[in-house]
Structures are given as C-alpha cells and as structure tokens.
Motif scaffolding. Sequence first.
Motif: not given
Length: 107
Positions: A73-90
């Motif tokens: 669940v934390t990983k999914a939230a981090v992926l979403e945060f990264q995608a929203q902020n133009n970071l590599a969504a890893v």
Amino acid sequence: TSNGGFIWWKVNFDTGCDGYVAQTYLSLVTVAAESFTKTLAVGSSGEEVLNLQIVLSNLGLFKTNITGYFGKVTKAAVLEFQAQNNLAAVGVVGPQTRRLLSQMLGE
C-alpha cells in the motif's frame, strides 16, 4: 485499539501528558523536513516510514492505517506521488523523492 469508528493510538507527548489520540489527529502531526535520510522500499520500517505515510496521507495518497511498515500500500502511494511529481515512478524513496519531500516540508 479501535473504538467508535476511529483507530486510537497510545502516545507519549513531550509535555508529559500521555494518553490516547485518534489516528486522524496523528495524520495532522507536522513532519520535519530532515525526516527523510534513508532509502525506503518494501520491507523498510520505522520512524522514517511512519513520517512518509503521514505525508502521503496528508496528500490524500495513503488511505489506510499508518503503521510505520513499507508494504504494497505504501509502495502504491509512493508510485502515485512520484508519477504526480514527474519523478521516475519506481516505488522506492530514493534521493530524488527524498529531496522533493524535504522541499515540500520546507527544508
């Protein structure tokens, strides 16, 4: 512990006034910018993960109990945060994600 539809946490306040607070209050706690110093990934746990979950919760990205454990669940939230902020969504909180989190927190 759960009561009245809230998750309650036993806490120790710096004021010496110990007691219980609802998780919704804990999610409003301010997280210091220097809270993010380690790479965090699935399997990580501790205070930095707890702070990460609080920030992600405040951003509306983490929608479950704050546990201090970095799971799917934390990983999914981090992926979403990264995608929203133009970071590599890893799904890993590495240097770029930590830098952005620190900037958002006013470091």
